[in-house]
Design a protein around this motif. Structure first.
Motif, PDB file in Angstrom:
ATOM      1  N   SER B  19      10.804   1.791   2.999  1.00 56.62           N
ATOM      2  CA  SER B  19      11.908   2.624   2.484  1.00 56.62           C
ATOM      3  C   SER B  19      12.734   1.951   1.387  1.00 56.62           C
ATOM      4  O   SER B  19      12.954   2.563   0.329  1.00 56.62           O
ATOM      5  N   ALA B 151      13.082   8.890   3.292  1.00 55.75           N
ATOM      6  CA  ALA B 151      14.329   8.122   3.343  1.00 55.75           C
ATOM      7  C   ALA B 151      14.521   7.304   2.075  1.00 55.75           C
ATOM      8  O   ALA B 151      15.637   7.165   1.578  1.00 55.75           O
ATOM      9  N   VAL B 179      16.734   7.099   8.630  1.00 55.73           N
ATOM     10  CA  VAL B 179      15.450   7.760   8.384  1.00 55.73           C
ATOM     11  C   VAL B 179      15.377   9.050   9.190  1.00 55.73           C
ATOM     12  O   VAL B 179      14.953  10.093   8.696  1.00 55.73           O
ATOM     13  N   CYS B 182      17.470  11.751   7.562  1.00 50.69           N
ATOM     14  CA  CYS B 182      16.840  12.244   6.335  1.00 50.69           C
ATOM     15  C   CYS B 182      15.727  13.229   6.677  1.00 50.69           C
ATOM     16  O   CYS B 182      15.571  14.268   6.024  1.00 50.69           O
TER      17      CYS B 182
END
Lengths: 271, 260
Positions: B19, B151, B179, B182
């Protein structure tokens, strides 16, 4: 009182597609004054539309007819940023830039392009909104364009590609073949509303809409330490902010508004 | 000739996995100078194609951040950066002596974007924070193979908007990206009715266009994104240390003590 990141910034949402709507939703969520124009139908927002258009302002001025062209161009000049679809009729990027050469225009894929990109990506998007992912790239573009204009004075015309956005996801994994992609678990919305970690960040928010009671919706995806953001406004009813846009921003008087109503370009709310 | 939108901005990347790396890759493509902090142990990349994709356009400094010397270097790097993007476990940086509050005291406009599976577990109310740790266990309440990338895109957007805002407002802040949140924010759900939504996509055969390449997601009309390659881990350690004012003998000292 700490100002949200885009507090004091005005964004005109001319785009009608879902990707444009998600982009301006996030910008509104972090403080921008997002104005949507009309001609989108007479229905009160509910369900997905209530979620996608929260924190925005709505004016019933229909941007499509020639009669509204000059007013829409004036609104673009009063906005920090304009969002359009690349396949929409009416005012396009050239006219907007022609009015103000330091305009920032985000050109979004319309729903057709988005559908095509989803189809070509051949992924399992069954429980996701690809429009929200594409919209998030546009949010990044907005931040970057505003940053560059602040430093150099230049405007920007930025194209967001649905295909590019969706293909950028796990590019290397894509090479492994489509059979590896479809492992998403269908979510249980009721269970997620009770999820402890989402509750710990107060992710879901109750939102009241006049005449429709209170319902839960997803809140703001970024938890910001100094400027926590929330759902401030329900999605606008058609024409809810006509007075603000037509009279306060555009300075129109009674007779001018009456002409627009008579031409069918503005549809006032029933009293 | 127009400039890339993030020209002149420096981003420090810390952590491991997808990420933060994907977020910073996107920032680098649009002109940010990204310095990636790598561990000193040289493991080989398990997937070289993915490594090249995730780290294109960055420089790499390999340093042991669990030493006092290493942390002091990080503090000096933060002074040179407008943003820090990291995806370590929640609380890790604070636990090793690099909490946001300290970094912000040195660099008031610092934007820190942290990405974790379930967030930092802190509810912010502007001036005060309240610990509110959820009892959730990581698991499969909602999952998606693209979750880390989604994310990363949110973090890219948050960092881009945040860099602009922290710059013009002249004050930084910490953005907590989860995460899970998202992914949930991307779900097609009517929360009020607690139901999934079918979104029909109109697709017709006519007007099909060539498939775009990844990296063409955002295109400014007047400038091309950067297409540089990925660094070898630690490739730029000495040059970055020299940039923050370390002399040759100081750099040699760090190497002798196993910090770099």
């Amino acid at each position: 009182m700490n100002r949200l990141p885009l507090s004091g910034h005005r964004i005109l949402e001319l785009g009608r597609g879902l990707a444009a709507a998600y982009a301006t939703r996030q910008l509104a969520d972090v403080g921008a004054e997002v104005i949507q124009l009309g001609g989108r139908g007479e229905l009160e927002p509910e369900g997905l539309n209530a979620q996608v258009h929260r924190n925005k302002y709505g004016c019933s001025l229909d941007p499509r007819p020639a009669a509204s062209r000059e007013l829409v161009l004036r609104l673009t000049a009063l906005s920090n940023l304009v969002v359009i679809d690349d396949d929409q009729p009416g005012i396009g990027r050239d006219e907007i830039v022609g009015r103000n050469d330091d305009s920032i225009v985000l050109v979004m894929p319309g729903d057709h392009d988005l559908g095509l990109a989803v189809h070509e990506a051949a992924r399992d998007w069954s429980s996701l909104q690809p429009a929200s992912i594409v919209g998030m790239f546009a949010v990044a573009a907005a931040g970057m364009a505003l940053q560059r204009r602040r430093m150099t004075g230049e405007g920007a015309q930025v194209t967001v590609s649905a295909a590019g956005a969706l293909l950028s996801l796990s590019a290397a994994r894509r090479e492994a073949g489509p059979e590896q992609a479809a492992t998403a678990l269908p979510p249980d919305p009721a269970a997620l509303l009770e999820d402890e970690d989402l509750k710990a960040r107060a992710f879901f928010e109750p939102v009241a809409r006049p005449g429709a009671g209170v319902s839960m919706m997803d809140g703001i995806s970024w938890a910001m330490s100094r400027t926590p953001a929330h759902v401030r406004l329900p999605a606008p009813a058609p024409g809810e902010h006509d007075d603000y846009v037509l009279r306060t921003l555009l300075g129109l008087g009674d007779s001018e508004v009456a002409v627009l109503v008579a031409e069918g370009v503005v549809t006032p709310r029933p009293a | 000739m127009s400039s890339l939108p993030l020209d002149g901005l420096t981003v420090l990347e810390m952590g491991e996995g997808v990420s933060a790396a994907f977020c910073s890759k996107l920032l680098a493509a649009h002109g940010a100078e990204v310095m990636k902090v790598d561990p000193i142990a040289r493991g080989s990349a398990t997937d070289e194609g993915l490594y090249e994709y995730l780290h294109s356009g960055k420089r790499s400094i390999a340093i042991d951040i669990e030493t006092d010397d290493g942390r002091e270097v990080i503090r000096r790097l933060v002074l040179r950066a407008e943003a820090l993007v990291e995806n370590f476990e929640a609380g890790y940086l604070a636990s090793i002596g690099l909490p946001f509050e300290d970094l912000r005291r040195r660099k008031p406009r610092l934007l820190m974007t942290s990405i974790t599976p379930f967030g930092q577990g802190i509810v912010h109310s502007g001036d005060a924070e309240a610990e509110s740790r959820g009892a959730g266990t990581p698991g499969d309440r909602v999952g998606h193979p693209d979750a880390e990338y989604i994310a990363g895109i949110q973090a890219f957007a948050a960092t881009s908007v945040g860099l602009y805002a922290c710059n013009y407002q002249e004050v930084g802040q910490w953005i907590d990206i989860s995460v899970q949140a998202c992914l949930v924010a991307s779900l097609a759900v009517d929360w009020g009715g607690s139901r999934l939504i079918e979104i029909p996509f109109p697709v017709t055969a006519e007007g099909r266009r060539p498939t775009a390449e990844p990296g063409s997601s955002i295109r400014f009309s007047d400038v091309e994104p950067d297409q540089a390659g990925a660094p070898v881990p630690g490739e730029h350690t000495e040059e970055i240390l020299a940039d923050i004012g370390l002399r040759g003998d100081e750099i040699a000292g760090l190497r002798d003590r196993g910090v770099i």
